[in-house]
Design a protein around this motif. Structure first.
Motif, PDB file in Angstrom:
ATOM      1  N   UNK A 174      -1.039 -12.872  -5.311  1.00 56.35           N
ATOM      2  CA  UNK A 174      -0.406 -10.802  -5.562  1.00 56.35           C
ATOM      3  C   UNK A 174       1.231 -10.471  -5.048  1.00 56.35           C
ATOM      4  N   UNK A 175       2.114  -9.713  -5.685  1.00 60.86           N
ATOM      5  CA  UNK A 175       2.999  -9.020  -5.633  1.00 60.86           C
ATOM      6  C   UNK A 175       2.936  -8.099  -6.698  1.00 60.86           C
ATOM      7  N   UNK A 176       3.728  -6.427  -5.861  1.00 65.78           N
ATOM      8  CA  UNK A 176       3.864  -5.955  -6.338  1.00 65.78           C
ATOM      9  C   UNK A 176       5.105  -6.012  -8.061  1.00 65.78           C
ATOM     10  N   UNK A 177       5.031  -5.498  -8.563  1.00 65.93           N
ATOM     11  CA  UNK A 177       5.997  -5.673  -9.260  1.00 65.93           C
ATOM     12  C   UNK A 177       7.511  -5.490  -8.871  1.00 65.93           C
ATOM     13  N   UNK A 178       7.944  -4.662  -7.815  1.00 68.38           N
ATOM     14  CA  UNK A 178       9.135  -4.460  -7.565  1.00 68.38           C
ATOM     15  C   UNK A 178       9.118  -5.247  -6.161  1.00 68.38           C
ATOM     16  N   UNK A 179       8.283  -6.134  -5.623  1.00 64.64           N
ATOM     17  CA  UNK A 179       8.382  -7.287  -4.634  1.00 64.64           C
ATOM     18  C   UNK A 179       9.520  -8.130  -4.554  1.00 64.64           C
ATOM     19  N   UNK A 234       0.747  -1.173  -0.025  1.00 66.37           N
ATOM     20  CA  UNK A 234       0.124  -0.017   0.146  1.00 66.37           C
ATOM     21  C   UNK A 234       1.016   1.034   0.003  1.00 66.37           C
ATOM     22  N   UNK A 235       1.913   1.075   0.400  1.00 69.36           N
ATOM     23  CA  UNK A 235       2.380   2.077   0.569  1.00 69.36           C
ATOM     24  C   UNK A 235       3.975   1.653  -1.085  1.00 69.36           C
ATOM     25  N   UNK A 236       5.198   2.414  -0.707  1.00 68.58           N
ATOM     26  CA  UNK A 236       6.344   2.881  -1.270  1.00 68.58           C
ATOM     27  C   UNK A 236       6.982   1.541  -0.297  1.00 68.58           C
ATOM     28  N   UNK A 265       2.287  -7.918 -10.584  1.00 71.09           N
ATOM     29  CA  UNK A 265       1.891  -6.617 -11.324  1.00 71.09           C
ATOM     30  C   UNK A 265       2.525  -6.806 -11.021  1.00 71.09           C
ATOM     31  N   UNK A 266       2.170  -5.333 -12.459  1.00 71.54           N
ATOM     32  CA  UNK A 266       2.820  -4.062 -13.706  1.00 71.54           C
ATOM     33  C   UNK A 266       3.210  -2.796 -12.778  1.00 71.54           C
ATOM     34  N   UNK A 267       2.805  -2.465 -11.615  1.00 76.56           N
ATOM     35  CA  UNK A 267       2.841  -1.578 -10.659  1.00 76.56           C
ATOM     36  C   UNK A 267       3.246  -2.466  -9.217  1.00 76.56           C
ATOM     37  N   UNK A 268       4.320  -1.193  -8.999  1.00 71.40           N
ATOM     38  CA  UNK A 268       5.004  -1.417  -8.054  1.00 71.40           C
ATOM     39  C   UNK A 268       4.331  -1.212  -6.487  1.00 71.40           C
ATOM     40  N   UNK A 269       4.806  -0.977  -5.125  1.00 68.61           N
ATOM     41  CA  UNK A 269       4.522  -0.782  -4.328  1.00 68.61           C
ATOM     42  C   UNK A 269       3.928   0.464  -3.971  1.00 68.61           C
ATOM     43  N   UNK A 319       2.385   2.563  -5.870  1.00 67.21           N
ATOM     44  CA  UNK A 319       2.192   3.184  -6.911  1.00 67.21           C
ATOM     45  C   UNK A 319       0.623   2.774  -7.938  1.00 67.21           C
ATOM     46  N   UNK A 320      -0.200   2.352  -7.058  1.00 66.29           N
ATOM     47  CA  UNK A 320      -1.452   1.780  -7.471  1.00 66.29           C
ATOM     48  C   UNK A 320      -1.289   0.068  -7.417  1.00 66.29           C
ATOM     49  N   UNK A 321       0.176  -0.842  -7.505  1.00 68.82           N
ATOM     50  CA  UNK A 321       0.029  -1.814  -7.500  1.00 68.82           C
ATOM     51  C   UNK A 321      -2.069  -3.280  -7.172  1.00 68.82           C
ATOM     52  N   UNK A 322      -2.193  -2.183  -6.300  1.00 62.49           N
ATOM     53  CA  UNK A 322      -3.640  -3.529  -4.533  1.00 62.49           C
ATOM     54  C   UNK A 322      -4.539  -2.881  -6.179  1.00 62.49           C
ATOM     55  N   UNK A 323      -4.826  -1.783  -6.539  1.00 60.98           N
ATOM     56  CA  UNK A 323      -5.832  -1.212  -7.301  1.00 60.98           C
ATOM     57  C   UNK A 323      -5.759  -1.795  -8.556  1.00 60.98           C
ATOM     58  N   UNK A 324      -4.688  -2.238  -9.289  1.00 59.04           N
ATOM     59  CA  UNK A 324      -4.477  -2.714 -10.277  1.00 59.04           C
ATOM     60  C   UNK A 324      -4.691  -4.931 -10.384  1.00 59.04           C
ATOM     61  N   UNK A 325      -4.872  -5.130  -8.874  1.00 58.33           N
ATOM     62  CA  UNK A 325      -4.543  -6.313  -8.480  1.00 58.33           C
ATOM     63  C   UNK A 325      -6.232  -6.539  -8.308  1.00 58.33           C
ATOM     64  N   UNK A 326      -7.061  -5.266  -8.023  1.00 53.34           N
ATOM     65  CA  UNK A 326      -8.168  -5.564  -7.430  1.00 53.34           C
ATOM     66  C   UNK A 326      -8.945  -5.406  -8.707  1.00 53.34           C
ATOM     67  N   UNK A 327      -8.715  -4.897  -9.716  1.00 58.83           N
ATOM     68  CA  UNK A 327      -9.203  -4.696 -11.159  1.00 58.83           C
ATOM     69  C   UNK A 327      -9.762  -5.827 -11.591  1.00 58.83           C
ATOM     70  N   UNK A 328      -8.212  -6.336 -11.718  1.00 57.53           N
ATOM     71  CA  UNK A 328      -8.090  -8.086 -12.515  1.00 57.53           C
ATOM     72  C   UNK A 328      -9.205  -8.783 -11.685  1.00 57.53           C
ATOM     73  N   UNK A 329      -9.161  -8.715  -9.794  1.00 54.81           N
ATOM     74  CA  UNK A 329     -10.034  -9.756  -9.944  1.00 54.81           C
ATOM     75  C   UNK A 329     -11.376  -9.303  -9.940  1.00 54.81           C
ATOM     76  N   UNK A 330     -12.521  -7.505 -10.100  1.00 57.59           N
ATOM     77  CA  UNK A 330     -14.058  -7.320 -10.767  1.00 57.59           C
ATOM     78  C   UNK A 330     -13.821  -7.283 -11.995  1.00 57.59           C
ATOM     79  N   UNK A 331     -12.364  -7.650 -12.606  1.00 57.12           N
ATOM     80  CA  UNK A 331     -13.287  -7.845 -14.279  1.00 57.12           C
ATOM     81  C   UNK A 331     -13.546  -9.691 -14.475  1.00 57.12           C
TER      82      UNK A 331
END
Length: 156
Positions: A120-125, A15-17, A138-142, A144-156
């Motif tokens: 799932x994990x951030x791109x910079x895990x 959720x943070x960098x 995820x393609x996004x880093x911690x 930087x929106x990686x949690x939203x990216x994961x959620x969007x995948x789950x909800x789509x």
């Protein structure tokens, strides 16, 4: 995709960098991403319970969880405590770990990541986390929106 009934996330590095920010007075600060916050709320609106499980114990995270009106906040969980906390939440909800999605970035998240239905994990895990079989990177880093990216995948 299997039915998810509980969505959990780590904080630092997810959720943070992962940065540790301090004021001149020694007060700690964390930077959260608004898109992640909205994602957590969207997940709740879909009927999924949402929570944070983190190793640290800070008022900053308490404030963030309260602002977002999350269902669960468990802080100070180390040495296998994250998995134990998730199992306890699942027990209270009457659900199985296969119905849980979790995103985390470091070795203290690994036990939990290995036991959930969707990990799932951030791109910079950290590399050991990225190496967990079946984990979604995820393609996004911690922070930087990686949690939203994961959620969007789950909800789509």
């Amino acid at each position: 995709m299997q039915q998810i009934k509980l969505f959990l996330t780590d904080v630092d590095g997810t959720l943070t960098d992962g940065g540790m920010y301090y004021t001149a007075q020694g007060e700690a600060m964390k930077r959260f991403n608004a898109h992640d916050g909205m994602g957590l709320q969207l997940m709740q609106r879909s009927g999924v319970k949402v929570g944070i499980i983190t190793s640290e114990t800070t008022g900053i995270v308490t404030s963030r969880a309260q602002k977002l009106k999350l269902d669960y906040l468990v802080q100070g969980k180390r040495d296998g405590g994250k998995l134990a906390a998730a199992l306890e939440i699942c027990g209270s909800l009457g659900i199985d770990m296969s119905e849980v999605a979790y995103i985390g970035d470091d070795v203290n998240c690994a036990d939990l990541l290995k036991h959930v239905g969707i990990a799932a994990c951030p791109a910079d895990a950290m590399p050991p986390v990225k190496a967990i079989p079946g984990i979604r990177i995820m393609s996004l880093k911690g922070g930087q929106g990686c949690v939203r990216e994961f959620i969007d995948e789950l909800l789509s």
